[in-house]
Design an enzyme around this catalytic site. Structure first.
Site, PDB file in Angstrom:
ATOM      1  N   GLY A 115       0.790  -1.126   0.114  1.00 51.16           N
ATOM      2  CA  GLY A 115       0.006   0.010  -0.080  1.00 51.16           C
ATOM      3  C   GLY A 115       0.878   1.282   0.057  1.00 51.16           C
ATOM      4  O   GLY A 115       0.272   2.507   0.409  1.00 51.16           O
ATOM      5  N   VAL A 116       1.947   1.260  -0.334  1.00 52.67           N
ATOM      6  CA  VAL A 116       2.895   2.400  -0.108  1.00 52.67           C
ATOM      7  C   VAL A 116       3.216   2.787  -1.765  1.00 52.67           C
ATOM      8  O   VAL A 116       3.676   4.143  -1.786  1.00 52.67           O
ATOM      9  CB  VAL A 116       4.318   2.130   0.366  1.00 52.67           C
ATOM     10  N   GLY A 117       2.699   2.457  -2.821  1.00 49.39           N
ATOM     11  CA  GLY A 117       2.901   3.131  -4.111  1.00 49.39           C
ATOM     12  C   GLY A 117       3.781   2.295  -4.719  1.00 49.39           C
ATOM     13  O   GLY A 117       4.660   2.926  -5.680  1.00 49.39           O
ATOM     14  N   LYS A 118       4.036   0.830  -4.785  1.00 50.10           N
ATOM     15  CA  LYS A 118       4.854   0.206  -5.323  1.00 50.10           C
ATOM     16  C   LYS A 118       4.690   0.116  -6.814  1.00 50.10           C
ATOM     17  O   LYS A 118       5.584   0.293  -7.770  1.00 50.10           O
ATOM     18  CB  LYS A 118       5.475  -1.382  -4.951  1.00 50.10           C
ATOM     19  N   THR A 120       2.805   1.909  -8.722  1.00 52.23           N
ATOM     20  CA  THR A 120       2.909   3.239  -9.519  1.00 52.23           C
ATOM     21  C   THR A 120       4.472   3.702  -9.630  1.00 52.23           C
ATOM     22  O   THR A 120       4.596   4.372 -10.629  1.00 52.23           O
ATOM     23  CB  THR A 120       2.453   4.397  -8.609  1.00 52.23           C
ATOM     24  N   ASP A 142       3.360  -9.943  -7.974  1.00 50.69           N
ATOM     25  CA  ASP A 142       2.286  -9.987  -6.904  1.00 50.69           C
ATOM     26  C   ASP A 142       1.259 -10.695  -7.499  1.00 50.69           C
ATOM     27  O   ASP A 142       0.584 -10.459  -8.431  1.00 50.69           O
ATOM     28  CB  ASP A 142       2.007  -8.155  -7.090  1.00 50.69           C
ATOM     29  N   ASN A 341       6.967   7.749  -0.705  1.00 47.79           N
ATOM     30  CA  ASN A 341       5.965   8.381  -1.232  1.00 47.79           C
ATOM     31  C   ASN A 341       4.760   9.120  -0.449  1.00 47.79           C
ATOM     32  O   ASN A 341       4.730   9.030   0.910  1.00 47.79           O
ATOM     33  CB  ASN A 341       5.095   7.102  -2.019  1.00 47.79           C
TER      34      ASN A 341
END
Length: 446
Positions: A115-118, A120, A142, A341
């Protein structure tokens, strides 16, 4: 590097020995620059040990905590007793330009906490790489794939060209294979390897990973970006090459001892008997072992492989990032870039009390990131008002990886009040003028 020595250990019991080694370098150096370098090393070790000895390092044993405390005191004493102090070392470039300039890089992993923006970040990095490389492949490992959602385009386990590009491809693979994937590994040897994979826990994923790497190596891509699963799954994935290499090496060493048994097992598993069974099976294992050895060697080569850690300025993400960096050091995988991020910049807060509170909280953890990773490239990405989806949005967002975000000043609440008061005064004045005109027009009529 002393920090990598610390991170490569299971616990921080080596803290005192690391500080001792750096201290010896300090005492043996008579040049001011050399002493300054040692001083910076000691200061950095202090921040690492404080992190390990605090609540953030709760996974260490009580003995490790005592070593960390002793190391902190030793570092503080050495630094404070040093009369010679110089300016801080120059800061590293806060962008990922170093990856674009490193033309030999082939494997780029992007990972971190969930949920940290990998996704993107990995898609944005792939977009930038496509501008300077001949062709680029981005792979999602994933199980909950997001590449299709990010690009607004359906991808499968075979490479597909990304819309709007002529040299960027994407594919989504499942690290947990199905029966067809396993059967493709042992053509000519019956179902022996498939049954073997189904009987040993974890080997199915490892064999599937080996097959994916075998396929990827046959593809002609100058750079491959991995959009990985959350940290725990990724660490297991990165451990597969070493695990498989050790297992296959041991199995090959026993081929003389268990050759006859393999023929018997082959018959039991439906692979047929005869002397060819052993040759076929060992031939497949040798091919698999050769692929794994090559991948393992490349993963440990900093000229070919690097890992980009993605995180957010919160406690759990900071803790997970440090654990990830330690494990990567243990696996001998290069990492020197950290993307933070969802950063809220103070200039963009305006009058929101909630955003002010979040900024205050984030600043505390941002400071810890800079203390722990002062020799890393730290890239701060802004928290946006809308999600990043589609090729155009990713292309625009990817610019933040190459050029630091320049926040725009927003008016403070007091400034907004002043502007509104001035506006009210202007409107009041206009109303008075209109009223005077109305009264003047009514006068002669009466």
């Amino acid at each position: 590097m002393a920090l990598k020595q610390l991170r490569s250990c299971d616990e921080s019991t080596c803290a005192v020995s690391v500080v001792y080694n750096v201290t010896c370098q300090f005492e043996s150096s008579h040049h001011p620059t050399g002493r300054s370098c040692c001083t910076h090393k000691l200061q950095r070790q202090a921040s690492v040990y404080k992190f390990a000895g605090s609540s953030n390092g709760a996974h260490f044993s009580s003995e490790a905590h005592s070593y960390c405390d002793l190391a902190v005191r030793l570092v503080d004493k050495l630094v404070l007793s040093t009369a010679f102090m110089t300016d801080q070392q120059p800061e590293t470039d806060p962008t990922l330009i170093n990856i674009l300039e490193h033309t030999k890089l082939k494997w780029i992993f992007v990972g971190g906490k969930g949920g940290v923006g990998k996704t993107t970040t990995s898609c944005s990095l792939a977009v930038q790489l496509a501008a300077v490389r001949r062709n680029v492949l981005i792979i999602s490992t994933d199980p909950a794939h997001n590449l299709s959602d990010a690009f607004n385009q359906k991808f499968t386990k075979t490479p597909s060209m990304v819309s709007g590009f002529n040299n960027l491809f994407a594919m989504e693979v499942d690290p947990t294979p199905d029966d067809k994937d396993l059967e493709s590994l042992d053509e000519g040897a019956g179902s022996f390897l498939s049954d073997l994979a189904g009987s040993i826990p974890g080997i199915d994923e490892a064999m599937s990973f080996a097959e994916v790497m075998r396929q990827v190596q046959t593809m002609d891509y100058s750079c491959i970006v991995f959009d990985t699963a959350p940290t725990g799954h990724t660490l297991r994935l990165l451990q597969f090459p070493t695990t498989l290499q050790k297992g296959l090496t041991k199995l090959m060493s026993l081929k003389g001892m268990f050759g006859g048994m393999l023929n018997q097992l082959g018959s039991l598993f439906g692979a047929g008997g005869g002397e060819n069974m052993q040759d076929q099976l060992l031939g497949k294992l040798e091919q698999l072992k050769a692929v794994i050895e090559e991948v393992n060697t490349q993963f440990k080569d900093p000229e070919l492989t690097t890992f980009v850690c993605v995180c957010i300025p919160e406690f759990l993400s900071l803790y997970e990032t440090e654990r990830l960096v330690q494990e990567l050091a243990r696996f001998e995988i290069d990492t020197n870039n950290i993307v933070i991020n969802q950063v809220i910049f103070p200039q963009e807060v305006g009058s929101s009390r909630l955003l002010r509170a979040r900024v205050k909280m984030q600043e505390k953890y941002l400071e810890q990131y800079y203390d722990l990773y002062e020799d890393f490239h730290i890239i701060k990405l802004p928290l946006l008002e809308e999600e990043v989806r589609g090729t155009e949005a990713l292309q625009e967002f990817s610019n933040y990886l190459m050029q630091p975000h320049q926040p725009e000043e927003r008016p403070e609440f007091s400034d907004q009040v002043t502007q509104l008061q001035e506006k009210v005064e202007q409107l009041t004045h206009q109303c008075q003028q209109l009223q005077q005109q109305v009264d003047k027009a009514k006068g002669p009529a009466q």
